[in-house]
Design an enzyme around this catalytic site. Sequence first.
Site, short mmCIF file in Angstrom:
data_model
loop_
_atom_site.label_atom_id
_atom_site.label_comp_id
_atom_site.label_asym_id
_atom_site.label_seq_id
_atom_site.Cartn_x
_atom_site.Cartn_y
_atom_site.Cartn_z
N ARG A 59 1.17 -1.45 0.17
CA ARG A 59 -0.04 -0.05 0.21
C ARG A 59 1.32 1.31 -0.25
O ARG A 59 0.20 2.56 -0.07
CB ARG A 59 -0.88 0.48 1.54
N TYR A 112 -17.54 14.70 -14.99
CA TYR A 112 -17.68 13.47 -15.09
C TYR A 112 -18.79 13.29 -14.08
O TYR A 112 -18.57 14.00 -12.66
CB TYR A 112 -16.58 12.40 -15.09
N ASP A 184 -8.05 17.45 -15.13
CA ASP A 184 -8.27 16.13 -15.63
C ASP A 184 -8.19 15.64 -17.14
O ASP A 184 -8.57 16.01 -17.89
CB ASP A 184 -9.76 15.46 -14.94
N LYS A 209 -9.15 4.51 -19.07
CA LYS A 209 -9.66 5.05 -20.51
C LYS A 209 -8.43 4.64 -21.49
O LYS A 209 -7.82 3.26 -21.36
CB LYS A 209 -9.99 6.17 -20.76
N1 LCS Z 1 -12.62 11.51 -14.58
C1 LCS Z 1 -13.25 11.65 -16.27
C2 LCS Z 1 -12.96 12.58 -17.41
C3 LCS Z 1 -13.89 10.34 -16.17
O1 LCS Z 1 -14.45 10.01 -17.33
C4 LCS Z 1 -13.54 9.59 -15.31
C5 LCS Z 1 -14.83 8.04 -16.39
C6 LCS Z 1 -12.79 9.24 -14.12
C7 LCS Z 1 -12.59 10.66 -14.15
C8 LCS Z 1 -13.46 8.44 -13.01
O2 LCS Z 1 -12.67 7.38 -13.98
P1 LCS Z 1 -12.60 5.93 -13.01
O3 LCS Z 1 -13.16 6.49 -11.66
O4 LCS Z 1 -14.26 5.65 -13.65
O5 LCS Z 1 -11.45 5.26 -13.05
N2 LCS Z 1 -15.69 8.05 -16.63
C9 LCS Z 1 -16.63 7.59 -17.03
C10 LCS Z 1 -17.08 7.66 -18.33
O6 LCS Z 1 -17.22 8.44 -19.04
N3 LCS Z 1 -17.89 6.36 -18.74
O7 LCS Z 1 -17.80 5.28 -17.33
C11 LCS Z 1 -16.98 5.67 -16.61
#
Ligand code: LCS
Length: 394
Positions: A59, A112, A184, A209
């Site tokens: 961790r 998001y 972001d 992504k």
């Molecule tokens: N920031 C952005 C711009 C995102 O699109 C997402 C997830 C996150 C942070 C969070 O990331 P995660 O914890 O899911 O790895 N966006 C998503 C979307 O647009 N569709 O499904 C998840």
Amino acid sequence: MVKKHDYIETAVIHGGYDTKRMLGSLTPPIFQTSTYTFETAEQGERRFAGDEEGYIYSRLGNPTVHILEERIADLENGEKGLAFASGMAAVSAVLIALTKANDHIVCSSGLYGCTFGLLSMMKEKYNIDTDYTDMISKDELRKRIKKETTVIYVETPINPTMKLIDLQMVAEVAKEFHIPVVVDNTFSSPYLQRPLDFGCDVVIHSATKYIGGHGDVIAGLVVGKEAFIDSVAATTQKDIGGVLSPFDAWLLLRGLKTLPVRLDRHCENAERIVEKLKRNNKVSNVYYPSDESNPDYPIMEKQMKRGGGVISFEIKGDKKTAQQVLNHLSFLQIAVSLGDAETLIEHPATMTHAVIPAATRQQMGITDQLIRLSVGLEAWQDIWSDLEQALDRI
Ligand code: LCS
């Protein structure tokens, strides 16, 4: 620190990794261990006190994860990187590290859905207020900043509207007030946009992504100045504990090697689909950063290499019509997430951004007719023919 590379195409493959340190292993080994042994009790004491370098417990640090952290720092032109179990673990660790009760955040008008949810929870529990703004000019942004403001938080391109924010402009205003700018960078990846180069302070990724790129891992990454990253590692990361597993770090290292190749193809495909969508009579608006009729095009030219793989478009009709487009598809997949080899299509108002109250969604431009398309790596002709027949049937 291993050698830095001049070209991102090389850094995605070699960054942060020295085969000599790993018995010549071409591919980084997966250190699938939860803890590390000490030779003596005194050595354990020295490691905990920070008087001796070395691993303690996964961790707090893991060699496979560490290679990924060095690589992403290299790719973003930053001092240091940190890996998390999800994009949201990264976002929350950074925002909690930069705020205390009664502080204030200035945020891009659109983001998001779960980040919006996190900011709403911070307001409810800690009275940390967030001002949402389009950040259209220096003066407009200056007006939003209060003496309690401790963070400017930006998504660009914004999920799901694809609006852009001028990173250099925001960074210049933030410097006047000594406030850090957190970006972001999920939609662009470091291949298309590097926010630190424009004076921003911290970069966040949902590595789920484009960085992973294969739809098989949930992960988050953060890059910033060494002192900031060390402070997050020692506080919100260590004690909240949303760390990345060694196997998932390995999947990201593997995915990263093809990031430039994949993104070139995502962009080429997206550009073709944008042209087709713009000429389709069922479609009323198309939102894509590198479309020359996009009002944010000058910002795209300034800070992005290309437009990326995500397109949003509005269809003529209502929520039901938008849902019908999704339901009529034959091989394109209805799914949230983005940046995968598969083309993914979703309806933001009822899916990724459903947690945002309807009135706020409208202000942000997330209408019921808006559809988000993450263009995959398939032949663009196949992607378009499926989409076209679905649009023909509404
Ligand atoms: N920031 C952005 C711009 C995102 O699109 C997402 C997830 C996150 C942070 C969070 O990331 P995660 O914890 O899911 O790895 N966006 C998503 C979307 O647009 N569709 O499904 C998840």
